[in-house]
Design a protein around this motif. Structure first.
Motif, PDB file in Angstrom:
ATOM      1  N   PRO A 119       0.846  -0.894   0.202  1.00  0.00           N
ATOM      2  CA  PRO A 119       0.182   0.153   0.041  1.00  0.00           C
ATOM      3  C   PRO A 119       0.783   1.444  -0.096  1.00  0.00           C
ATOM      4  CG  PRO A 119       0.050  -0.827   2.329  1.00  0.00           C
ATOM      5  CD  PRO A 119       0.885  -1.772   1.308  1.00  0.00           C
ATOM      6  N   VAL A 120       0.316   2.168  -0.570  1.00  0.00           N
ATOM      7  CA  VAL A 120       0.840   3.590  -0.335  1.00  0.00           C
ATOM      8  C   VAL A 120       0.645   4.376   1.280  1.00  0.00           C
ATOM      9  CG1 VAL A 120      -1.136   5.138  -1.623  1.00  0.00           C
ATOM     10  CG2 VAL A 120       0.948   5.913  -1.377  1.00  0.00           C
ATOM     11  N   LEU A 121       1.632   5.021   1.757  1.00  0.00           N
ATOM     12  CA  LEU A 121       1.283   5.381   3.281  1.00  0.00           C
ATOM     13  C   LEU A 121       1.091   7.021   3.052  1.00  0.00           C
ATOM     14  CD1 LEU A 121       3.824   2.747   4.791  1.00  0.00           C
ATOM     15  CD2 LEU A 121       1.700   2.546   4.908  1.00  0.00           C
ATOM     16  N   GLY A 122       1.578   7.252   1.739  1.00  0.00           N
ATOM     17  CA  GLY A 122       2.199   8.668   1.881  1.00  0.00           C
ATOM     18  C   GLY A 122       2.688   9.322   0.821  1.00  0.00           C
ATOM     19  N   GLY A 123       3.441  10.752   0.963  1.00  0.00           N
ATOM     20  CA  GLY A 123       4.240  11.217   0.283  1.00  0.00           C
ATOM     21  C   GLY A 123       3.578  12.670  -0.376  1.00  0.00           C
ATOM     22  N   ASP A 124       4.569  13.224  -1.730  1.00  0.00           N
ATOM     23  CA  ASP A 124       4.483  14.571  -1.281  1.00  0.00           C
ATOM     24  C   ASP A 124       4.308  15.150  -2.555  1.00  0.00           C
ATOM     25  OD1 ASP A 124       3.741  16.907  -0.703  1.00  0.00           O
ATOM     26  OD2 ASP A 124       6.553  17.244  -0.846  1.00  0.00           O
ATOM     27  N   THR A 125       3.821  16.216  -3.265  1.00  0.00           N
ATOM     28  CA  THR A 125       3.486  16.266  -4.913  1.00  0.00           C
ATOM     29  C   THR A 125       3.499  17.686  -5.337  1.00  0.00           C
ATOM     30  OG1 THR A 125       1.615  15.037  -4.948  1.00  0.00           O
ATOM     31  CG2 THR A 125       1.914  16.166  -6.265  1.00  0.00           C
ATOM     32  N   VAL A 126       4.700  17.964  -6.320  1.00  0.00           N
ATOM     33  CA  VAL A 126       5.206  19.408  -6.169  1.00  0.00           C
ATOM     34  C   VAL A 126       5.451  19.722  -7.416  1.00  0.00           C
ATOM     35  CG1 VAL A 126       6.031  20.086  -3.701  1.00  0.00           C
ATOM     36  CG2 VAL A 126       7.597  18.916  -5.995  1.00  0.00           C
ATOM     37  N   GLY A 127       4.979  20.896  -8.146  1.00  0.00           N
ATOM     38  CA  GLY A 127       5.551  21.361  -9.130  1.00  0.00           C
ATOM     39  C   GLY A 127       6.880  21.444  -9.696  1.00  0.00           C
ATOM     40  N   ARG A 128       7.743  21.712 -10.814  1.00  0.00           N
ATOM     41  CA  ARG A 128       8.416  22.802 -10.966  1.00  0.00           C
ATOM     42  C   ARG A 128       8.760  22.762 -12.242  1.00  0.00           C
ATOM     43  NH1 ARG A 128      12.751  17.509 -10.120  1.00  0.00           N
ATOM     44  NH2 ARG A 128      13.781  17.200 -12.260  1.00  0.00           N
ATOM     45  N   ALA A 129       9.705  23.921 -12.800  1.00  0.00           N
ATOM     46  CA  ALA A 129       9.862  24.557 -13.713  1.00  0.00           C
ATOM     47  C   ALA A 129       9.523  23.446 -14.950  1.00  0.00           C
ATOM     48  CB  ALA A 129      10.609  25.553 -14.245  1.00  0.00           C
ATOM     49  N   SER A 130      10.861  22.047 -14.950  1.00  0.00           N
ATOM     50  CA  SER A 130      10.863  21.254 -16.120  1.00  0.00           C
ATOM     51  C   SER A 130      11.134  19.997 -15.227  1.00  0.00           C
ATOM     52  CB  SER A 130      11.690  21.496 -17.516  1.00  0.00           C
ATOM     53  OG  SER A 130      12.590  21.873 -17.406  1.00  0.00           O
ATOM     54  N   GLY A 131      11.624  18.937 -16.220  1.00  0.00           N
ATOM     55  CA  GLY A 131      11.463  17.971 -16.409  1.00  0.00           C
ATOM     56  C   GLY A 131      11.118  17.316 -15.351  1.00  0.00           C
ATOM     57  N   LEU A 132      11.369  16.207 -14.179  1.00  0.00           N
ATOM     58  CA  LEU A 132      10.474  14.937 -13.621  1.00  0.00           C
ATOM     59  C   LEU A 132      11.254  14.441 -12.520  1.00  0.00           C
ATOM     60  CD1 LEU A 132       7.886  13.609 -13.834  1.00  0.00           C
ATOM     61  CD2 LEU A 132       8.846  12.097 -15.562  1.00  0.00           C
ATOM     62  N   GLY A 133      10.988  14.396 -11.263  1.00  0.00           N
ATOM     63  CA  GLY A 133      11.385  13.713 -10.441  1.00  0.00           C
ATOM     64  C   GLY A 133      11.106  12.463  -9.552  1.00  0.00           C
ATOM     65  N   LEU A 134      11.376  11.495  -9.489  1.00  0.00           N
ATOM     66  CA  LEU A 134       9.909  10.470  -8.781  1.00  0.00           C
ATOM     67  C   LEU A 134      10.604   9.736  -7.636  1.00  0.00           C
ATOM     68  CD1 LEU A 134       9.683   9.078 -11.728  1.00  0.00           C
ATOM     69  CD2 LEU A 134       8.053  10.663 -11.809  1.00  0.00           C
ATOM     70  N   GLY A 135      10.170   9.249  -6.563  1.00  0.00           N
ATOM     71  CA  GLY A 135      11.264   9.449  -5.527  1.00  0.00           C
ATOM     72  C   GLY A 135      10.547   8.200  -5.052  1.00  0.00           C
ATOM     73  N   ILE A 136      10.537   7.004  -4.541  1.00  0.00           N
ATOM     74  CA  ILE A 136       9.472   6.013  -3.386  1.00  0.00           C
ATOM     75  C   ILE A 136      10.770   5.606  -2.239  1.00  0.00           C
ATOM     76  CG2 ILE A 136       9.221   3.544  -3.125  1.00  0.00           C
ATOM     77  CD1 ILE A 136       7.671   4.121  -5.475  1.00  0.00           C
ATOM     78  N   THR A 137       9.545   5.929  -1.213  1.00  0.00           N
ATOM     79  CA  THR A 137      10.563   5.534   0.217  1.00  0.00           C
ATOM     80  C   THR A 137       9.883   3.900   0.548  1.00  0.00           C
ATOM     81  OG1 THR A 137      11.983   7.146   0.427  1.00  0.00           O
ATOM     82  CG2 THR A 137      11.607   5.648   1.976  1.00  0.00           C
ATOM     83  N   ALA A 138      10.624   2.935   0.375  1.00  0.00           N
ATOM     84  CA  ALA A 138      10.022   1.659   0.950  1.00  0.00           C
ATOM     85  C   ALA A 138      10.292   0.932   2.232  1.00  0.00           C
ATOM     86  CB  ALA A 138       9.474   0.781  -0.356  1.00  0.00           C
ATOM     87  N   PHE A 139       9.005   0.342   2.536  1.00  0.00           N
ATOM     88  CA  PHE A 139       8.939  -0.554   4.181  1.00  0.00           C
ATOM     89  C   PHE A 139       9.238  -1.412   4.201  1.00  0.00           C
ATOM     90  CE2 PHE A 139       8.206   4.370   4.629  1.00  0.00           C
ATOM     91  CZ  PHE A 139       8.789   4.830   5.801  1.00  0.00           C
ATOM     92  N   GLY A 140       9.849  -2.519   4.929  1.00  0.00           N
ATOM     93  CA  GLY A 140       9.495  -3.779   4.372  1.00  0.00           C
ATOM     94  C   GLY A 140       9.898  -4.421   6.253  1.00  0.00           C
TER      95      GLY A 140
END
Ligand SMILES: Nc1ncnc2c1ncn2[C@@H]1O[C@H](COP(=O)(O)OP(=O)(O)O)[C@@H](O)[C@H]1O
Ligand SMILES: Cc1ncc(C[n+]2csc(CCOP(=O)(O)OP(=O)(O)O)c2C)c(N)n1
Ligand SMILES: [Mg+2]
Length: 311
Positions: A115-136
């Motif tokens: 499951p997804v537990l949370g996160g954050d969504t922001v804009g930026r001028a251009s490009g794309l950054g994608l991050g995951i932090t996963a727990f086990g």
């Protein structure tokens, strides 16, 4: 969907396992199973650095983002508890691209029951950054720093296909035309679930996943464990340089045939652990042992997206 912070979050709430819980400043990490430890891992993917929007279908990119993070947990012997998702989205992105990306990621999180537990969504001028932090949750943590001298080092799948796929895409291959190397690059298939099975075998001493390629990842194992690894003979140049193969790479004090019998899969032997020598990784070169040069992708090389980044 128009591209806005609220529309992106609404789609995540609708489509992802756990999405309905995304209502607070914080999310809760599920507790590890009784007697087990909580593990965490993070991987970030940047356009132009880890992928190119020019050739990566967005749904497969969503799936790959989760796969590379779960691959790290699995290689540590863990089962999955959940993940957070951080999105920095260029204002020039088409809403349909973001929808397809989120739908691919949602399908993968359903398929792997994480499951997804949370996160954050922001804009930026251009490009794309994608991050995951996963727990086990891990019963026996398979680490990089516990290889023992004389261990055999094995991987669970052939290496080098993802690098060949990347070269084809850089040379203009149409990603819609089926090709096993291109598929390995765009849609890697780590054998998730193997890590906990390896952790249950006491003679398996250490494990990691192959993200940087053997020339770097064997050095990571060797350096962490305070010894050297002697590269197995007969591996081709793509297998040694490799990268993004997401195989499990583990050290074990059992014969290959016995490991294959217990695991029910073929293995490839990539090295043997030895007392610390001249360099972390050594290979046979004209009859004598010499240091193996690091051929891994260089994040800080100046040329953007060209082959010069592989020294
Ligand atoms: N910016 C950072 N802050 C804290 N720890 C980091 C950072 N970057 C990498 N690490 C840690 O360094 C170790 C090696 O990282 P890396 O080679 O990226 O691992 P992997 O190949 O498994 O993603 C890991 O323990 C990782 O958590
Ligand atoms: C456009 C593009 N250029 C180059 C690569 C090759 N590449 C990028 S990152 C990487 C290694 C793995 O990435 P990293 O962030 O170091 O992963 P980690 O070791 O942290 O899991 C490789 C081989 C690529 N996939 N796409
Ligand atoms: Mg990393």
């Amino acid at each position: 969907m128009s591209l806005s912070e609220l529309s992106v979050i609404a789609r995540i709430r609708d489509r992802f396992p756990g999405g309905r819980e995304l209502v607070d400043d914080c999310g809760a990490v599920p507790p590890p199973l009784p007697g087990q430890r909580l593990l965490v891992t993070t991987d970030l993917m940047e356009d132009g650095q880890h992928f190119s929007r020019a050739w990566h279908p967005p749904a497969l990119l969503g799936r790959k983002l989760l796969a590379v993070n779960l691959s790290d947990l699995d290689a540590s012997g863990a089962t999955f508890l959940g993940f957070t998702l951080t999105l920095a989205l260029g204002r020039d992105l088409a809403p349909a691209w973001v929808e397809a990306f989120l739908d691919g990621l949602a399908a993968a999180s359903h398929a792997w029951s994480v499951p997804v537990l949370g996160g954050d969504t922001v804009g930026r001028a251009s490009g794309l950054g994608l991050g995951i932090t996963a727990f086990g949750s891990v019963a026996r943590w398979l680490r990089r720093d516990t290889v023992e001298a004389d261990d055999g080092i094995y991987v669970d799948q052939p290496l080098g296909a993802s690098l060949r796929g990347l070269r084809k895409l850089m040379a203009g291959w149409d990603p819609a035309v089926p090709d096993p190397d291109v598929a390995a690059h765009l849609d890697p298939q780590p054998r998730l679930g193997l890590g906990p099975r390896l952790a249950a075998i006491p003679e398996v001493h250490a494990c990691m996943d192959i993200s940087d390629g053997l020339s770097r990842d064997l050095a990571n194992l060797a350096t962490a464990s305070g010894l050297s690894v002697i590269l197995a003979p007969g591996l081709d140049a793509d297998a040694v340089e490799g990268g993004e193969d997401y195989a499990r790479c583990f050290a074990a004090a059992l014969p290959q045939a016995e490991l294959e019998r217990r695991l029910g899969i073929p293995l490839l032997r990539v090295g043997t652990a030895a007392p610390a020598g001249e360099a972390p990784v050594l290979h046979y070169d004209g009859g004598s042992l010499r240091p193996l040069p690091d051929r891994a992708f260089d994040h800080f090389a100046p040329a953007q997206g060209s082959d010069d980044r592989h020294p």
